[in-house]
Design a protein around this motif. Structure first.
Motif, mmCIF file in Angstrom:
data_model
loop_
_atom_site.group_PDB
_atom_site.id
_atom_site.type_symbol
_atom_site.label_atom_id
_atom_site.label_comp_id
_atom_site.label_asym_id
_atom_site.label_seq_id
_atom_site.Cartn_x
_atom_site.Cartn_y
_atom_site.Cartn_z
ATOM 1 N N HIS A 172 0.827 -1.213 0.000
ATOM 2 C CA HIS A 172 0.000 0.000 0.000
ATOM 3 C C HIS A 172 0.862 1.265 0.000
ATOM 4 C CE1 HIS A 172 -3.471 -2.515 0.672
ATOM 5 N NE2 HIS A 172 -2.902 -3.030 1.752
ATOM 6 N N ARG A 173 1.827 1.334 -0.888
ATOM 7 C CA ARG A 173 2.713 2.491 -0.936
ATOM 8 C C ARG A 173 2.018 3.704 -1.551
ATOM 9 N NH1 ARG A 173 8.334 -0.132 -3.328
ATOM 10 N NH2 ARG A 173 8.946 -1.285 -1.452
ATOM 11 N N LEU A 174 2.334 4.883 -1.015
ATOM 12 C CA LEU A 174 1.857 6.124 -1.609
ATOM 13 C C LEU A 174 2.728 6.492 -2.807
ATOM 14 C CD1 LEU A 174 1.079 8.297 1.540
ATOM 15 C CD2 LEU A 174 -0.549 7.106 0.062
ATOM 16 N N SER A 175 2.135 7.167 -3.760
ATOM 17 C CA SER A 175 2.864 7.642 -4.934
ATOM 18 C C SER A 175 3.388 9.054 -4.672
ATOM 19 C CB SER A 175 1.948 7.638 -6.162
ATOM 20 O OG SER A 175 1.520 6.329 -6.453
ATOM 21 N N TRP A 176 4.394 9.461 -5.451
ATOM 22 C CA TRP A 176 4.959 10.795 -5.270
ATOM 23 C C TRP A 176 5.477 11.340 -6.600
ATOM 24 C CZ3 TRP A 176 10.012 11.025 -6.811
ATOM 25 C CH2 TRP A 176 10.757 9.842 -6.769
ATOM 26 N N GLN A 177 5.712 12.664 -6.627
ATOM 27 C CA GLN A 177 6.236 13.345 -7.804
ATOM 28 C C GLN A 177 7.163 14.457 -7.371
ATOM 29 O OE1 GLN A 177 5.192 16.727 -8.839
ATOM 30 N NE2 GLN A 177 6.496 16.713 -10.637
ATOM 31 N N PHE A 178 8.235 14.684 -8.153
ATOM 32 C CA PHE A 178 9.195 15.749 -7.857
ATOM 33 C C PHE A 178 9.720 16.315 -9.173
ATOM 34 C CE2 PHE A 178 13.569 17.214 -7.267
ATOM 35 C CZ PHE A 178 13.396 18.134 -6.242
ATOM 36 N N GLU A 179 9.901 17.656 -9.222
ATOM 37 C CA GLU A 179 10.392 18.309 -10.434
ATOM 38 C C GLU A 179 11.135 19.585 -10.058
ATOM 39 O OE1 GLU A 179 8.619 19.933 -14.735
ATOM 40 O OE2 GLU A 179 7.295 19.089 -13.206
ATOM 41 N N THR A 180 12.247 19.853 -10.739
ATOM 42 C CA THR A 180 12.992 21.080 -10.471
ATOM 43 C C THR A 180 13.772 21.495 -11.720
ATOM 44 O OG1 THR A 180 14.580 22.140 -8.973
ATOM 45 C CG2 THR A 180 15.035 19.869 -9.587
ATOM 46 N N GLY A 181 14.060 22.808 -11.831
ATOM 47 C CA GLY A 181 14.802 23.316 -12.977
ATOM 48 C C GLY A 181 14.809 24.830 -13.013
ATOM 49 N N LEU A 182 15.243 25.384 -14.144
ATOM 50 C CA LEU A 182 15.296 26.825 -14.393
ATOM 51 C C LEU A 182 14.521 27.135 -15.672
ATOM 52 C CD1 LEU A 182 19.108 27.278 -13.736
ATOM 53 C CD2 LEU A 182 17.329 28.283 -12.309
ATOM 54 N N SER A 183 13.834 28.294 -15.699
ATOM 55 C CA SER A 183 13.039 28.643 -16.872
ATOM 56 C C SER A 183 12.798 30.149 -16.901
ATOM 57 C CB SER A 183 11.702 27.900 -16.848
ATOM 58 O OG SER A 183 10.906 28.244 -17.961
ATOM 59 N N ASN A 184 12.308 30.638 -18.057
ATOM 60 C CA ASN A 184 11.880 32.035 -18.128
ATOM 61 C C ASN A 184 10.364 32.151 -18.309
ATOM 62 O OD1 ASN A 184 11.606 31.266 -20.817
ATOM 63 N ND2 ASN A 184 12.391 33.207 -21.623
ATOM 64 N N GLN A 185 9.644 31.020 -18.217
ATOM 65 C CA GLN A 185 8.188 31.030 -18.317
ATOM 66 C C GLN A 185 7.605 30.671 -16.958
ATOM 67 O OE1 GLN A 185 7.562 32.828 -21.208
ATOM 68 N NE2 GLN A 185 5.764 31.535 -21.283
ATOM 69 N N CYS A 186 7.283 31.684 -16.164
ATOM 70 C CA CYS A 186 6.785 31.423 -14.826
ATOM 71 C C CYS A 186 5.269 31.193 -14.851
ATOM 72 C CB CYS A 186 7.136 32.563 -13.884
ATOM 73 S SG CYS A 186 6.683 34.192 -14.463
ATOM 74 N N ALA A 187 4.804 30.441 -13.879
ATOM 75 C CA ALA A 187 3.388 30.103 -13.796
ATOM 76 C C ALA A 187 2.570 31.172 -13.102
ATOM 77 C CB ALA A 187 3.222 28.770 -13.064
ATOM 78 N N PHE A 188 3.192 32.010 -12.283
ATOM 79 C CA PHE A 188 2.446 32.929 -11.424
ATOM 80 C C PHE A 188 2.851 34.381 -11.662
ATOM 81 C CE2 PHE A 188 2.935 28.828 -9.284
ATOM 82 C CZ PHE A 188 1.601 28.447 -9.236
ATOM 83 N N CYS A 189 3.150 34.729 -12.901
ATOM 84 C CA CYS A 189 3.429 36.123 -13.247
ATOM 85 C C CYS A 189 2.850 36.384 -14.633
ATOM 86 C CB CYS A 189 4.935 36.419 -13.221
ATOM 87 S SG CYS A 189 5.894 35.418 -14.370
ATOM 88 N N ASN A 190 2.655 37.649 -14.977
ATOM 89 C CA ASN A 190 2.067 37.978 -16.270
ATOM 90 C C ASN A 190 3.113 38.411 -17.286
ATOM 91 O OD1 ASN A 190 2.713 40.379 -15.101
ATOM 92 N ND2 ASN A 190 0.703 41.340 -15.357
ATOM 93 N N THR A 191 4.396 38.284 -16.958
ATOM 94 C CA THR A 191 5.477 38.550 -17.898
ATOM 95 C C THR A 191 6.503 37.429 -17.778
ATOM 96 O OG1 THR A 191 6.697 39.867 -16.271
ATOM 97 C CG2 THR A 191 5.185 41.051 -17.750
ATOM 98 N N SER A 192 7.425 37.354 -18.724
ATOM 99 C CA SER A 192 8.479 36.350 -18.675
ATOM 100 C C SER A 192 9.540 36.772 -17.663
ATOM 101 C CB SER A 192 9.114 36.174 -20.059
ATOM 102 O OG SER A 192 8.166 35.684 -20.977
ATOM 103 N N LEU A 193 9.806 35.905 -16.689
ATOM 104 C CA LEU A 193 10.808 36.172 -15.669
ATOM 105 C C LEU A 193 11.699 34.951 -15.499
ATOM 106 C CD1 LEU A 193 8.720 37.894 -12.830
ATOM 107 C CD2 LEU A 193 10.331 38.995 -14.382
ATOM 108 N N ASN A 194 13.008 35.169 -15.430
ATOM 109 C CA ASN A 194 13.925 34.069 -15.140
ATOM 110 C C ASN A 194 13.696 33.603 -13.709
ATOM 111 O OD1 ASN A 194 15.155 34.376 -17.693
ATOM 112 N ND2 ASN A 194 16.507 35.965 -16.887
ATOM 113 N N HIS A 195 13.593 32.305 -13.518
ATOM 114 C CA HIS A 195 13.286 31.817 -12.177
ATOM 115 C C HIS A 195 13.761 30.377 -12.003
ATOM 116 C CE1 HIS A 195 9.892 30.221 -14.498
ATOM 117 N NE2 HIS A 195 9.798 29.297 -13.559
ATOM 118 N N PHE A 196 13.880 29.983 -10.745
ATOM 119 C CA PHE A 196 14.141 28.609 -10.346
ATOM 120 C C PHE A 196 12.840 28.024 -9.823
ATOM 121 C CE2 PHE A 196 14.965 25.718 -6.754
ATOM 122 C CZ PHE A 196 15.683 24.724 -7.418
ATOM 123 N N TYR A 197 12.482 26.827 -10.283
ATOM 124 C CA TYR A 197 11.235 26.227 -9.837
ATOM 125 C C TYR A 197 11.494 24.859 -9.213
ATOM 126 C CZ TYR A 197 11.532 23.594 -14.257
ATOM 127 O OH TYR A 197 11.964 22.804 -15.293
#
Length: 220
Positions: free
Chosen positions: A85-110
Motif C-alpha cells: 500500500h505504498r503512496l505515490s509521489w512526484q518531484f520536479e525542479t529546474g530553471l526557466s523564463n516562463q513562470c506560472a504565477f506572473c504575467n510577464t516572462s521572468l527568469n526563475h528557479f522552480y
C-alpha cells in the motif's frame, strides 16, 4: 508485448511545431537521461517516469524566446492496492523564463512535489497527487512564490501507442491557475516516436491559451 521503447537508449532529442493561438513556431528539446511511464526497466525500481538534465527552446519572432532547463522530473506511481500500500509521489525542479504565477516572462528557479495515490486497471493508470509548487523569481529580488494544488492523470498504453491526460490546478493568494493536456504517442521503432499534444491553460490574470504540438522524438 511491451512497447517498442522498452530497450531504447537513454538520451533523446525532439523537434516539434507548436500552434499557440494565432502564431506558430518551432521547438527543440533534449534530455540526457529518460525513462518513460510505459517502459518496463528494473533498473528504476518503483520509479514510473524519470527525466534529467536537458533543455527546451522555442524561438519566437519578436525575440521573446522561451527556454527551460530541467534538472530532474520523476514520478513514482505505486498501486495503492498492492500488498505494501505504498503512496505515490512526484518531484520536479529546474530553471526557466516562463513562470506560472506572473504575467510577464521572468527568469526563475522552480521546484515542485507532492504525494497521493495511483491505481492501475489493466491498460489504464490513474493517479491523484496533492501538489506544492514554488518559484523563485531571479529578476525581481529574488522573490518567492509558494502555491498549493493538485495534479491528476489518466494514462492508457498499448504495444504501439500511449495516451496521457493530465490536469493540474494551483492557488496563489486570491488567484488560481489550471492546465489541462492530452498527449498521444505512437512508437514508430525502438528509437523513434511521433507525438501530438493539445494543452489548455488558464491563469490568474484571466488569460486563456490553447496550445497544439506535433513532433518527432529520436533516442540515441
Amino acid at each position: 508485448m511491451l512497447p517498442l521503447t522498452q530497450s531504447h537508449p537513454p538520451s533523446w532529442f525532439a523537434l516539434s511545431v507548436l500552434g499557440v493561438e494565432n502564431r506558430q513556431h518551432a521547438k527543440i528539446s533534449y534530455r540526457l537521461g529518460t525513462r518513460a511511464m510505459w517502459q518496463d526497466n528494473h533498473g528504476y525500481d518503483n520509479v514510473s517516469w524519470i527525466e534529467y538534465l536537458g533543455f527546451d527552446y522555442e524561438p519566437i519572432e519578436r525575440g521573446d524566446d522561451i527556454w527551460n532547463l530541467p534538472i530532474l522530473k520523476a514520478y513514482s506511481l505505486d498501486s495503492i492496492l498492492a500488498y505494501e500500500h505504498r503512496l505515490s509521489w512526484q518531484f520536479e525542479t529546474g530553471l526557466s523564463n516562463q513562470c506560472a504565477f506572473c504575467n510577464t516572462s521572468l527568469n526563475h528557479f522552480y521546484i515542485s512535489g507532492g504525494g497521493g495515490i495511483a491505481l492501475p486497471i489493466n491498460k489504464l493508470q490513474i493517479f491523484l497527487l496533492a501538489h506544492l509548487k514554488s518559484e523563485s523569481w531571479l529578476d525581481t529580488g529574488p522573490e518567492a512564490v509558494l502555491a498549493p494544488g493538485y495534479r491528476a492523470g489518466l494514462q492508457w498504453r498499448s504495444a504501439r501507442a500511449n495516451l496521457l491526460a493530465l490536469h493540474e490546478q494551483h492557488w496563489w493568494k486570491a488567484h488560481r491557475r489550471h492546465e489541462s493536456s492530452v498527449r498521444g504517442t505512437f512508437y514508430v521503432s525502438s528509437r523513434n516516436e511521433i507525438f501530438t499534444e493539445f494543452k489548455h491553460l488558464y491563469t490568474q490574470f484571466d488569460r486563456q491559451e490553447n496550445h497544439s504540438e506535433l513532433g518527432w522524438v529520436h533516442f540515441f
